[in-house]
Design a protein around this motif. Structure first.
Motif, PDB file in Angstrom:
ATOM      1  N   ARG A  90      42.597  22.771  38.218  1.00  0.00           N
ATOM      2  CA  ARG A  90      40.864  21.397  37.364  1.00  0.00           C
ATOM      3  C   ARG A  90      40.447  22.340  36.082  1.00  0.00           C
ATOM      4  NH1 ARG A  90      35.358  20.455  39.752  1.00  0.00           N
ATOM      5  NH2 ARG A  90      35.669  22.115  40.018  1.00  0.00           N
ATOM      6  N   ALA A  91      40.240  21.511  34.941  1.00  0.00           N
ATOM      7  CA  ALA A  91      39.731  21.952  33.530  1.00  0.00           C
ATOM      8  C   ALA A  91      38.125  21.834  33.885  1.00  0.00           C
ATOM      9  CB  ALA A  91      39.822  20.359  32.156  1.00  0.00           C
ATOM     10  N   HIS A  92      37.406  23.435  34.831  1.00  0.00           N
ATOM     11  CA  HIS A  92      36.158  23.412  35.443  1.00  0.00           C
ATOM     12  C   HIS A  92      36.393  25.083  35.303  1.00  0.00           C
ATOM     13  CE1 HIS A  92      32.873  24.388  37.488  1.00  0.00           C
ATOM     14  NE2 HIS A  92      32.978  23.094  37.367  1.00  0.00           N
ATOM     15  N   MET A  93      34.890  25.889  34.679  1.00  0.00           N
ATOM     16  CA  MET A  93      35.269  26.980  34.264  1.00  0.00           C
ATOM     17  C   MET A  93      34.965  27.745  35.832  1.00  0.00           C
ATOM     18  SD  MET A  93      31.798  29.468  33.740  1.00  0.00           S
ATOM     19  CE  MET A  93      30.888  29.669  35.402  1.00  0.00           C
ATOM     20  N   THR A  94      35.435  27.571  36.842  1.00  0.00           N
ATOM     21  CA  THR A  94      35.320  27.810  38.064  1.00  0.00           C
ATOM     22  C   THR A  94      37.008  27.924  38.645  1.00  0.00           C
ATOM     23  OG1 THR A  94      33.182  27.103  38.894  1.00  0.00           O
ATOM     24  CG2 THR A  94      34.397  27.937  40.623  1.00  0.00           C
ATOM     25  N   ALA A 150      39.026  30.594  36.254  1.00  0.00           N
ATOM     26  CA  ALA A 150      38.314  31.835  36.393  1.00  0.00           C
ATOM     27  C   ALA A 150      38.812  32.321  37.589  1.00  0.00           C
ATOM     28  CB  ALA A 150      37.193  31.669  36.829  1.00  0.00           C
ATOM     29  N   ARG A 151      38.815  31.518  38.819  1.00  0.00           N
ATOM     30  CA  ARG A 151      39.894  31.657  40.196  1.00  0.00           C
ATOM     31  C   ARG A 151      41.883  32.068  40.135  1.00  0.00           C
ATOM     32  NH1 ARG A 151      38.709  27.374  42.048  1.00  0.00           N
ATOM     33  NH2 ARG A 151      37.154  28.498  43.792  1.00  0.00           N
ATOM     34  N   GLU A 152      41.897  30.863  38.528  1.00  0.00           N
ATOM     35  CA  GLU A 152      43.749  30.818  38.002  1.00  0.00           C
ATOM     36  C   GLU A 152      43.752  32.503  37.725  1.00  0.00           C
ATOM     37  OE1 GLU A 152      46.059  29.023  39.940  1.00  0.00           O
ATOM     38  OE2 GLU A 152      44.233  28.590  41.026  1.00  0.00           O
ATOM     39  N   LEU A 153      43.130  32.002  36.369  1.00  0.00           N
ATOM     40  CA  LEU A 153      43.146  33.746  35.395  1.00  0.00           C
ATOM     41  C   LEU A 153      42.940  35.025  36.530  1.00  0.00           C
ATOM     42  CD1 LEU A 153      41.098  33.047  32.605  1.00  0.00           C
ATOM     43  CD2 LEU A 153      43.213  32.920  32.539  1.00  0.00           C
ATOM     44  N   GLY A 154      42.181  34.796  37.497  1.00  0.00           N
ATOM     45  CA  GLY A 154      41.863  36.091  38.372  1.00  0.00           C
ATOM     46  C   GLY A 154      42.993  36.828  38.866  1.00  0.00           C
ATOM     47  N   ASP A 187      34.585  39.114  45.689  1.00  0.00           N
ATOM     48  CA  ASP A 187      36.329  39.171  46.609  1.00  0.00           C
ATOM     49  C   ASP A 187      37.659  39.535  45.801  1.00  0.00           C
ATOM     50  OD1 ASP A 187      35.038  37.684  48.009  1.00  0.00           O
ATOM     51  OD2 ASP A 187      36.713  35.444  47.110  1.00  0.00           O
ATOM     52  N   GLY A 188      36.604  39.762  43.830  1.00  0.00           N
ATOM     53  CA  GLY A 188      37.452  41.158  42.944  1.00  0.00           C
ATOM     54  C   GLY A 188      38.074  40.260  42.014  1.00  0.00           C
ATOM     55  N   LEU A 189      38.325  39.113  42.128  1.00  0.00           N
ATOM     56  CA  LEU A 189      39.367  38.281  41.256  1.00  0.00           C
ATOM     57  C   LEU A 189      38.999  37.830  39.597  1.00  0.00           C
ATOM     58  CD1 LEU A 189      40.247  34.696  43.675  1.00  0.00           C
ATOM     59  CD2 LEU A 189      41.394  36.340  42.440  1.00  0.00           C
ATOM     60  N   VAL A 190      37.938  38.486  39.728  1.00  0.00           N
ATOM     61  CA  VAL A 190      36.945  38.057  38.366  1.00  0.00           C
ATOM     62  C   VAL A 190      35.730  39.244  37.910  1.00  0.00           C
ATOM     63  CG1 VAL A 190      35.611  37.022  36.490  1.00  0.00           C
ATOM     64  CG2 VAL A 190      36.856  35.259  37.679  1.00  0.00           C
ATOM     65  N   LEU A 191      36.083  39.868  37.085  1.00  0.00           N
ATOM     66  CA  LEU A 191      35.042  41.145  37.037  1.00  0.00           C
ATOM     67  C   LEU A 191      33.724  41.090  37.860  1.00  0.00           C
ATOM     68  CD1 LEU A 191      36.244  42.891  33.740  1.00  0.00           C
ATOM     69  CD2 LEU A 191      36.485  43.517  35.574  1.00  0.00           C
ATOM     70  N   PRO A 192      32.543  41.794  37.750  1.00  0.00           N
ATOM     71  CA  PRO A 192      30.908  41.342  37.675  1.00  0.00           C
ATOM     72  C   PRO A 192      30.485  41.717  37.095  1.00  0.00           C
ATOM     73  CG  PRO A 192      32.336  43.719  39.310  1.00  0.00           C
ATOM     74  CD  PRO A 192      33.009  43.002  38.198  1.00  0.00           C
ATOM     75  N   TYR A 193      30.789  40.515  35.797  1.00  0.00           N
ATOM     76  CA  TYR A 193      29.386  40.912  34.372  1.00  0.00           C
ATOM     77  C   TYR A 193      29.977  39.362  33.922  1.00  0.00           C
ATOM     78  CZ  TYR A 193      30.041  41.591  30.019  1.00  0.00           C
ATOM     79  OH  TYR A 193      29.144  41.701  28.238  1.00  0.00           O
ATOM     80  N   LEU A 194      28.482  39.198  33.385  1.00  0.00           N
ATOM     81  CA  LEU A 194      28.335  38.154  32.570  1.00  0.00           C
ATOM     82  C   LEU A 194      27.807  38.058  32.107  1.00  0.00           C
ATOM     83  CD1 LEU A 194      26.964  35.560  35.377  1.00  0.00           C
ATOM     84  CD2 LEU A 194      29.335  34.782  34.977  1.00  0.00           C
TER      85      LEU A 194
END
Length: 444
Positions: free
Chosen positions: A216-220, A223-227, A253-260
């Motif tokens: 999907r064209a969705h942030m979540t 982000a999951r696919e980039l991870g 889960d370590g897919l995305v950095l814990p940073y916002l």
């Protein structure tokens, strides 16, 4: 008989402003390099100098005009692009000899202006496509722009007038670019836009095929696919919409950095209302606590405006108290500047400049104390650090933890690190800390 090739024209580039501008500069240079143009590291060797300007604040406009003036003085053949391009009359009034002026994201117009100013000599051997896109950042990290424009109408901002409404890229195109970057050596992907949380809204969150499955064209989903690509993924310019909560488990889960990176801008309800920003600051505190319960190592950075029209001393103190409770990891602050075309310019209650300066100093001192206390608690821990630079002479190195974005956050300074190279990701024992930086020794 040997063929003597004509020398291709050389292009110089001055890129100002935010990472989004930097990505625009990379795209322009990649296109020109693909057309056979060479790059010049200085004014003297350039046939044409491109100045990619910033026009967000008056101070940024002055910096852009200074850069244009320097390029004109040092070279004289200058093309201006970027956010300040919308003020072409102002630029030409000061620099009538400018070759061409285009606006932000005007890639074709910029390239066309270069063609006119410094035409490529006819040669089939000069039109070479580079193996990968040209980058203006170090090889080990890359900015990944996922959309242009913004749908917000914040009273202090003119970005929608400069860059237009939200226009999202297709997710498969973004993932394909990210995959190429990782294959070329990128260890960290920095996701940027004007509003990362709104990604895909204009596409109605439609799906596109990627690797045999829909995404999907969705942030979540993005982000999951980039991870899954194996690089660090850092999210910038994230507005705190409710669906941001669904990204936090990806961090755990370590897919995305814990940073916002979340632009809160203020905390006092009346100021937020005048800014035309969401004003539920109590709910934000609840969500911060929930995010930390899911992902204890999450680092939250934000920026705040002090001296906004009508901001009282009580409202500024409210912001300081809110920051004490919020315990943000990284904070930047800006003194309010009226920007031509912004609605905030007409608001009553202008704050005197000396009061802005005093409040700026107070918020920076306040947040430095919070940062120092949080960093002290990291002493004795072992953290992953990405290496940005190695000093062969003193045997030290400089890097960043998962809590630190390049250029805007703190650093990790290492001893006994001469064996490391730029782009390495190593385990580091933290030995000391100051207000903003950590100090340690690599264990790898």
């Amino acid at each position: 008989m040997a063929t003597i090739l004509p020398s291709p024209p050389k292009i110089g580039m001055v890129s100002l402003g935010c990472p989004k501008n930097l990505v625009d500069s990379e795209r322009i240079l990649t296109k020109l390099r693909a057309d056979g143009y060479a790059m010049s590291p200085d004014y003297a060797g350039a046939d044409v100098v491109l100045v990619n300007t910033c026009g967000f604040l008056d101070s940024a406009k002055e910096e852009s005009l200074d850069a244009i003036g320097e390029a004109m003085a040092e070279n004289g053949r200058v093309i201006v692009t970027g956010c300040m391009g919308r003020e072409a009359e102002t630029i030409r009034a000061r620099f009538p000899g400018i070759l061409a002026i285009t606006g932000a994201q005007a890639y074709e117009q910029v390239v066309g202006a270069v063609y006119d100013a410094a035409p490529m000599p006819p040669s089939a051997f000069l039109n070479l496509v580079p193996e990968r896109d040209l980058k203006l950042t170090p090889r080990h990290y890359s900015y990944l722009k996922i959309s242009e424009g913004c749908n917000h109408l914040c009273s202090f901002c003119i970005i929608p007038a400069i860059r237009g409404d939200l226009v999202s890229r297709r997710p498969d195109a973004i993932l394909r670019e990210a995959e190429k970057l990782v294959a070329a050596g990128t260890r960290e992907l920095l996701v940027i836009s004007q509003d990362t949380s709104a990604y895909g809204l204009d596409l109605r969150h439609a799906e596109w095929p990627w690797k045999g499955a829909p995404v999907r064209a969705h942030m979540t989903d993005l982000a999951r696919e980039l991870g899954k690509l194996g690089a660090w993924v850092r999210l910038h310019y994230v507005y705190p919409y409710p669906h941001v909560d669904r990204v936090i488990p990806l961090m755990a889960d370590g897919l995305v950095l814990p940073y916002l990176d979340i632009p809160f801008q203020h905390a006092a309800p009346n100021v937020l209302k005048a800014m035309k920003r969401p004003a539920n600051e109590a709910k934000v505190l609840e969500r911060l606590a929930n995010w930390r319960s899911i992902c204890p190592d999450i680092a939250v950075r934000s920026s705040f405006v002090v001296g906004f029209p009508g901001e009282t001393e009580a409202e500024f103190q409210y912001l300081l108290d809110w920051l004490t409770e919020a315990q943000l990891d990284r904070v930047g602050a800006f003194r309010f500047e009226p920007v031509a075309g912004a609605l905030a310019n007409d608001l009553p209650g202008a704050v005197p400049e000396e009061v802005k300066e005093e409040r700026f100093a107070r918020i920076m001192e306040h947040t430095a104390l919070i940062s120092a206390a949080k960093l002290q608690r990291k002493i004795g821990r072992t953290l992953d650090v990405i290496i940005d630079a190695v000093d062969a002479e003193d045997g030290g190195a400089t890097g960043r933890s998962k809590a630190d974005a390049p250029e805007i956050d703190g650093e990790v300074h290492l001893r006994d690190a001469s064996h490391l190279t730029q782009g390495d990701i190593v385990r580091v024992e933290i030995e000391d800390a100051d207000d903003h930086d950590l100090f340690g020794v690599p264990l790898d």
